[in-house]
Scaffold this active site. Structure first.
Site: not given
Length: 857
Positions: A2, A75, A77, A79, A300, A302, A347
């Site tokens: 991204e 990323d 996740d 999204e 990361y 999130r 994670h």
């Protein structure tokens, strides 16, 4: 990936054989109109390229022509998975993946080892994660696209409702209601000043005449003074030590940060908003140049996991020994387990990528906010593996007078920090700290000792209402109720502020009038959908989709039918007057007509009379800072002093001041001047004349040419000179001097200019700013075809067939991916069909079944 910063960091690790490009976020999104999600066709979704990112998609497409393989490294996740899937779909629709190998790689920290390990172990695109993201996006779209237009009709234009933001707003409004309903209670505490061995210390009455002292044992001054008298008479200046209780207490450190706790602690300690915290954390994650090129400084950001990699724990413990010695290290490595049942333990918690990178060593390489946040993360992470803090505590109870059933006892508490342990590095903050009365060092005492009673100190107190939410406490409450997920907390808060549903006062949220009305409307008529438990269960269901345990289309079907039925019923059965929530203020002393305060299309106002009266009702808007539920009758009467007459201009034009739909103003003759800082209730005639003179000077400087007979003017605007006839605005060519323009040239330029929209905004009725157009037909959920021709970039189903791309696609669960994949809504004018074509989605899934991708290192 991204981000260009992330791309730059990773390019350094991968070398010249790889081209690393950024998509700059999402490459596709739902078309911003009705029909983007079609409940009548299994919730088929119609996408289009995000316009601002088209050039980045094109750049990736050009680079792909020269490459053998495509690695999707967004990323780790939902999204990120969706961004990779959307990019794959776009490139596939354009025929760019013919003969290419496509793989998905993820990394939770951007370091050389982590990146190389990920590249050596590519995985498959997860259909489950993609479907979970699409289900979430579809739900949010359907709720927002149907509830928001209802709010426009019933309350006022420009409002919004959301599946997650609305329960959060309800939480803030209910706290406001608690505060408004709160009745303070008086109570008294009886403290004492004591002395032993020439050292003074405080004590507190805990037992009086044989009864335990509670918060409301003494509720007025007379009782407190009576206790003071009895205590003085019983003690006669001295107390006797009854018991001395010594203990050692350990306090363990807080676990490492999750997204939620990082946002909370950054708000408490750094005064960062949740949005700012995530922005700065993103920078630290993606990479900062600290002298060795770009390097990711934290993992990361999130995440809801408390897990730490064993390798990381080893590094942290080594750093502790180097900096604080063996005594500062916990005896055993601490392993923290997440309470959240949906936490992803694969994670990690948020931690430094290298604990050996000390904040002080890189302070001059970081921006101020980056340094402060990195220091916070570093300290919390290191502290979690340090020795506990050890306190020696002592509790001394002392008797006033004789022992027996009617005895009176005072207590003194003390504590001493023996071994600081982790406290030497970090202590967790609190939102609403309770004062600790044990933070004293007491003199040595033993049973039977006499203690001097220096004085008795009765103190008056009143109970306090629950505190308003801060950003930290709101994030904590959202997490506790299961509303939203780590990636959504910041956007929930920013949406509430952007919509002016809440204000920030002393770093606490207060609900605005419009926020309260929206919340009450939704709570009354859409109770289920703003219920905390319902919202939390929906989040759990979306997590179940992500893990492959639940199908997403049945989940949406179960939600949709009762929801849209309720929307339609509310639209037809609830009036604007019911929603306006008028509050009676009494009667107008002059006319005797009823006075009320209510919400209108342009804000809250006071009304004298009703619509059924023979005379038209009188209206007055509330002043800044006034609240609908607090304004009094007297304050309301003051509002009707407008319009005020302030005299006349030199040419005899009457000057008045008032408040209109666009704010306060001064009127002279037929002209108006907006008041930026002056109060229309207090402005003097002299100041009004001064404001008028300033306006006339500004107008004279603004007017370049005037053709009054044609109704055309050439004016100086914010962005330079332009031509206007009030219907159109035309730019002036750069090679033209504005003063030299003729009427004919102005007319020609205006004829070629687009017509201005309503209120001067672009697009007029057909634009995204026009509420009626956006709301039309939305409530039924029936999609209408897109008006613009579909291109391969705009609609996933419009692409010509291509050779199968060797892409990895798999579901985590046992069900076949082809049955789980999200359907994609065809565009209105797709390319002509030579023969039946599968959608891009179906093609992608079918391809996955035919040819699984080979590993690429």
């Amino acid at each position: 990936m991204e981000s260009p910063a992330k791309a730059k960091t990773i390019k350094k690790y991968l070398g010249k054989d790889f081209e690393v490009l950024a998509s700059y976020g999402h490459v596709r999104d739902l078309v911003p109109k009705e029909g983007a999600v079609d409940p009548d066709h299994h919730f088929a979704m119609k996408y289009q390229v995000v316009e601002r990112n088209q050039k980045h998609v094109d750049a990736i497409s050009r680079a792909l022509k020269k490459a053998k393989s495509l690695f999707l490294a967004t990323d780790p996740d939902r999204e990120g998975e969706a961004i990779s899937w959307h990019l794959y779909e776009l490139l596939k629709a354009q025929g760019e993946l013919k003969g290419k190998e496509v793989s998905r790689v993820v990394f939770y920290e951007i370091t050389k080892n982590s990146v190389r390990e990920a590249m050596a172990s590519p995985r498959e695109l997860s259909v489950d994660l993609v479907n979970a993201q699409q289900a979430r996006r579809a739900l949010d779209f359907l709720v927002g696209f149907n509830l928001s237009p209802l709010l426009w009709k019933k309350v006022r234009p420009g409002l919004s409702a959301g599946r997650v933001q609305s329960p959060a707003l309800r939480m803030i409004c209910e706290r406001e209601d608690e505060i408004a309903a709160f009745v303070a209670r008086e109570y008294w505490s009886i403290d004492a000043e004591l002395e032993h061995s020439e050292q003074k210390f405080p004590g507190k009455l805990v037992e009086f005449q044989g009864a335990k002292v509670e918060q409301f044992s003494f509720t007025n001054e007379a009782q407190a003074r009576d206790v003071e008298r009895v205590l003085n008479e019983a003690a006669k200046g001295e107390l006797t030590v009854l018991t001395v209780d010594r203990k050692q207490r350990k306090r363990n450190p807080a676990p490492p940060f999750t997204t939620s706790t990082l946002q909370q602690e950054a708000a408490r300690k750094l005064s960062f908003s949740a949005q700012k915290t995530m922005r700065v954390a993103q920078q630290l994650y993606e990479g900062v140049d600290i002298g060795e090129g770009q390097v990711g400084l934290i993992t990361y950001m999130r995440t809801d996991s408390l897990n730490l990699a064993q390798e990381a724990i080893g590094q942290i413990r080594d750093v502790i020994v180097q900096l604080y010695g063996q005594a500062g290290l916990a005896e055993e490595p601490r392993i923290f387990k997440t309470k959240s049942k949906n936490a992803q333990e694969a994670h990690e918690a948020i931690r430094p990528t290298a604990a050996s990178v000390l904040p002080a060593d890189i302070e001059n390489k970081l921006e101020s906010d980056q340094f402060r946040l990195y220091s916070l993360i570093w300290k919390r992470t290191v502290a979690c593996q340090m020795a506990p803090a050890i306190f020696d505590t002592v509790t001394v109870e002392m008797l006033a007078g004789a022992e027996g059933p009617q005895r009176t006892v005072l207590r003194a508490n003390g504590s001493t920090l023996v071994k600081p342990g982790y406290i030497s590095v970090y202590q967790e903050g609190l939102d609403d700290a309770i004062q600790d009365d044990s933070d004293h060092v007491l003199p040595p005492m033993k049973e039977g000792d006499r203690v001097k009673l220096v004085g008795i100190l009765p103190s008056q107190h009143f109970t306090e209402p629950p505190p308003r939410f801060s950003e930290a406490s709101l994030v904590k409450a959202l997490e506790e109720y299961g509303i939203g997920r780590p990636s959504t907390y910041a956007s929930i808060i920013s949406t509430l502020r952007d919509r002016q549903y809440v204000d920030i006062e002393s770093r606490r949220f207060t609900a605005t009038d419009i926020g309260k009305i929206v919340s009450r409307f939704l709570t009354q008529y859409f109770t289920t959908y703003v219920d905390y438990d319902f919202t939390a269960k929906m989040e759990d269901s979306l997590d179940a989709v992500a893990s492959g345990e639940q199908e997403w289309v049945p989940l949406l079907e179960k939600f949709w039918k009762p929801f849209i039925d309720l929307v339609n019923h509310t639209e037809s059965s609830v009036s604007r007057e019911e929603v306006a929530q008028a509050r009676d203020l009494g009667a107008d002393p002059v006319s005797g007509k009823p006075m009320s305060v209510r919400m209108g299309r342009f804000g809250p106002f006071v009304q004298i009379g009703t619509k059924d009266d023979e005379d038209k009702p009188r209206f007055a808007g509330l002043r800044p800072g006034q609240k609908m539920d607090q304004i009094t009758h007297a304050q309301a009467m003051e509002l009707f002093k407008l319009p005020r007459k302030l005299g006349t201009t030199a040419s005899g034009e009457e000057i008045t001041t008032n408040v209109g739909r666009f704010g306060p103003y001064v009127k002279y003759g037929a002209k108006y001047v907006s008041l930026k800082t002056d109060d229309p209730y207090e402005i003097t005639p002299e100041r009004a004349l001064e404001v008028i003179r300033e306006k006339e000077i500004a107008d004279a400087n603004r007017l370049i040419l005037d053709f009054p007979d044609a109704g055309i003017q050439v004016l100086n605007g914010r962005y330079g000179p332009y031509i206007t006839d009030k219907a159109r605005n035309a730019k002036i060519p750069k090679d033209k001097e504005p003063k030299s323009l003729t009427l004919q040239e102005c007319q020609a330029l205006l004829a070629a200019a687009p017509e201005r929209g309503k209120w001067g905004r672009k697009g007029g009725k057909g634009s995204k700013f026009a509420p009626k157009a956006a709301a039309k037909g939305a409530k039924g959920g029936k999609a209408t075809p897109a008006a613009t021709p579909a291109t391969p970039a705009a609609a996933t189903s419009a692409a010509a067939p291509s050779a199968p791309a060797r892409v990895k696609l798999a579901a985590k669960g046992k069900k076949a991916a082809v049955n789980k994949q999200a359907p994609v809504k065809p565009a209105a004018t797709a390319t002509p069909k030579a023969k039946a074509k599968p959608t891009a989605t179906a093609t992608a899934t079918a391809t996955a079944k035919k040819s699984p991708a080979k590993k690429k290192t």
